[in-house]
Design a protein around this motif. Structure first.
Motif, mmCIF file in Angstrom:
data_model
loop_
_atom_site.group_PDB
_atom_site.id
_atom_site.type_symbol
_atom_site.label_atom_id
_atom_site.label_comp_id
_atom_site.label_asym_id
_atom_site.label_seq_id
_atom_site.Cartn_x
_atom_site.Cartn_y
_atom_site.Cartn_z
ATOM 1 N N HIS A 148 -75.297 41.981 8.537
ATOM 2 C CA HIS A 148 -76.071 41.448 9.665
ATOM 3 C C HIS A 148 -76.242 39.925 9.527
ATOM 4 N N MET A 191 -76.341 39.574 16.789
ATOM 5 C CA MET A 191 -77.038 40.266 17.861
ATOM 6 C C MET A 191 -76.204 40.286 19.140
ATOM 7 N N GLY A 192 -76.137 41.439 19.779
ATOM 8 C CA GLY A 192 -75.423 41.543 21.040
ATOM 9 C C GLY A 192 -73.976 41.956 20.890
ATOM 10 N N GLU A 193 -73.468 41.982 19.645
ATOM 11 C CA GLU A 193 -72.078 42.401 19.474
ATOM 12 C C GLU A 193 -71.963 43.916 19.589
ATOM 13 N N LEU A 228 -76.583 46.937 4.461
ATOM 14 C CA LEU A 228 -77.705 47.865 4.601
ATOM 15 C C LEU A 228 -77.236 49.291 4.880
ATOM 16 N N GLY A 287 -76.986 52.552 6.423
ATOM 17 C CA GLY A 287 -77.416 53.054 7.727
ATOM 18 C C GLY A 287 -77.330 52.053 8.859
ATOM 19 N N GLY A 288 -77.144 50.774 8.521
ATOM 20 C CA GLY A 288 -77.064 49.763 9.571
ATOM 21 C C GLY A 288 -75.744 49.840 10.344
ATOM 22 N N SER A 289 -75.618 49.010 11.381
ATOM 23 C CA SER A 289 -74.399 49.031 12.190
ATOM 24 C C SER A 289 -73.156 48.639 11.392
ATOM 25 N N GLN A 337 -72.175 51.713 9.509
ATOM 26 C CA GLN A 337 -71.597 52.782 10.329
ATOM 27 C C GLN A 337 -70.195 52.443 10.809
ATOM 28 N N ARG A 383 -76.543 51.072 19.785
ATOM 29 C CA ARG A 383 -76.167 51.294 18.395
ATOM 30 C C ARG A 383 -76.920 52.515 17.835
ATOM 31 N N ILE A 385 -79.106 54.895 15.962
ATOM 32 C CA ILE A 385 -79.885 54.721 14.724
ATOM 33 C C ILE A 385 -79.204 53.656 13.866
ATOM 34 N N HIS A 386 -79.870 52.524 13.665
ATOM 35 C CA HIS A 386 -79.276 51.454 12.849
ATOM 36 C C HIS A 386 -80.401 50.683 12.181
ATOM 37 N N GLY A 387 -80.061 49.532 11.607
ATOM 38 C CA GLY A 387 -81.032 48.758 10.826
ATOM 39 C C GLY A 387 -82.395 48.549 11.479
ATOM 40 N N MET A 432 -85.422 50.213 9.647
ATOM 41 C CA MET A 432 -86.260 49.295 8.876
ATOM 42 C C MET A 432 -87.483 48.806 9.642
ATOM 43 N N ARG A 462 -69.386 60.416 14.543
ATOM 44 C CA ARG A 462 -70.609 59.639 14.825
ATOM 45 C C ARG A 462 -71.858 60.475 14.598
ATOM 46 N N LEU A 509 -72.523 60.741 10.941
ATOM 47 C CA LEU A 509 -73.031 59.469 10.427
ATOM 48 C C LEU A 509 -74.497 59.269 10.797
ATOM 49 N N LEU A 510 -74.815 59.515 12.067
ATOM 50 C CA LEU A 510 -76.187 59.304 12.522
ATOM 51 C C LEU A 510 -77.156 60.194 11.764
ATOM 52 N N THR A 528 -76.799 61.138 8.731
ATOM 53 C CA THR A 528 -76.967 60.698 7.339
ATOM 54 C C THR A 528 -77.722 59.381 7.214
ATOM 55 N N VAL A 529 -77.809 58.595 8.277
ATOM 56 C CA VAL A 529 -78.431 57.277 8.139
ATOM 57 C C VAL A 529 -79.912 57.219 8.518
ATOM 58 N N SER A 565 -75.072 46.134 24.150
ATOM 59 C CA SER A 565 -74.145 45.094 23.727
ATOM 60 C C SER A 565 -73.291 44.573 24.865
ATOM 61 N N ALA A 579 -79.448 39.988 23.310
ATOM 62 C CA ALA A 579 -79.128 41.334 22.815
ATOM 63 C C ALA A 579 -78.934 42.350 23.934
#
Lengths: 130, 158
Positions: A9, A37-39, A67, A69-71, A74, B11, B13-15, B19, B43, B46-47, B49-50, B108, B119
């Motif tokens: 990130h 952000m936004g990608e 991180l 679990g982050g994008s 994934q 996206r 479930i993500h950061g 967090m 997908r 993955l979702l 597990t995260v 996005s 965003a």
């Protein structure tokens, strides 16, 4: 030599690579990708695939992400699942990257072990009595 | 049923979810509603597990989502409802689900999309769905993180 792709990130990935090169010297077959952000995550997947193609010379590639679990995690996980010869490790820090860089002439599997050990061993609680 | 937050975030479930949102809200289960993701084995896996430790994840298509939320299967739990686009929410609302407020987290940029903020980018289809949701009296606010000041969407896209 095993290729390295760092995905994180913000500007962490590029900053981490620049910083690690201050200590380990200029690196070949290492690419950093900043996820901002936004990608779109589909675009990120494409960039990861391209980066892997760029650094992989047949010895495999290790993708390290910030991180769990982050994008970036994934997107990298999807790429790693679709293509052989890719290992992925989450939770990248300076000690991890600095262990990976000199270990890259070894087998991919051993580079992954170096990443895990380096990442863990670099985190210590400072205790002057020990 | 306690829907604590309804969020549009492509996206899923993500950061930011793991967090930030799940740490500031008492979320017990994340319910992802999306027809495409419900069919995408990788997908989905993955979702699942995260998700943050201790938080359950359920991934449903729209039909299953409407059924589960209306029949109160999750009645005892505090939910975070996650979708990728406003059309899915419109579907839920038109099928009788009561939603009063929608948090717009991340949409996005891509082909055919117009940026609203850094965003959030929306397509014509998104815009139409947002207008209909607005006509249903639903509060639409852009807010990426819990500590961000919410921004009312409608004045930004009119």
């Amino acid at each position: 030599m095993v290729g390295v792709v760092i995905v994180a990130h913000g500007s962490f990935a590029s900053a981490l690579l620049t910083t690690a090169e201050q200590i380990a010297g200029k690196q070949e077959q290492v690419v950093s990708l900043d996820f901002t952000m936004g990608e779109n995550t589909a675009d990120l997947q494409l960039r990861i695939r391209e980066a892997v193609r760029g650094v992989d010379t047949g010895q495999g590639t290790i993708i390290i992400v910030d991180l769990l679990g982050g994008s970036p995690y994934q997107a990298a996980a999807i790429v790693a699942m679709q293509q052989p010869g890719i290992e992925m490790v989450a939770g990248v820090n300076m000690p991890m990257l600095l262990e990976i860089l000199p270990a890259r002439n070894d087998k991919l599997m051993n580079v992954t072990s170096a990443a895990l050990n380096g990442g863990h061993d670099g985190i210590r609680n400072f205790d002057i009595m020990k | 049923m306690g829907i604590e937050l309804v969020r549009i975030d492509d996206r899923l479930i993500h950061g930011q979810i793991v967090m930030a949102w799940c740490k500031t809200m008492p979320i017990e289960r994340i319910v992802v509603i999306d027809d495409e993701v419900a069919l995408d084995f990788i997908r989905k896996m993955l979702l699942e597990t995260v998700a943050p430790p201790g938080i359950n994840v359920t991934i449903l298509n729209v039909t299953q989502g409407v059924e589960s939320l209306k029949t109160d299967i999750f009645a005892e739990e505090k939910l975070l409802l996650l979708v990728t686009n406003p059309t899915t929410i419109l579907n839920l609302v038109e099928n009788g689900l009561e939603i009063s407020k929608v948090n717009i987290g991340g949409m996005s940029f891509g082909q055919g999309k117009t940026p609203v903020t850094k965003a959030v980018s929306i397509s014509d289809t998104d815009k139409r769905a947002f207008k209909e949701l607005h006509e249903h009296g639903i509060d639409l606010q852009i807010q990426i993180l819990p500590h961000d000041t919410p921004l009312d969407l409608m004045p930004e896209i009119n």
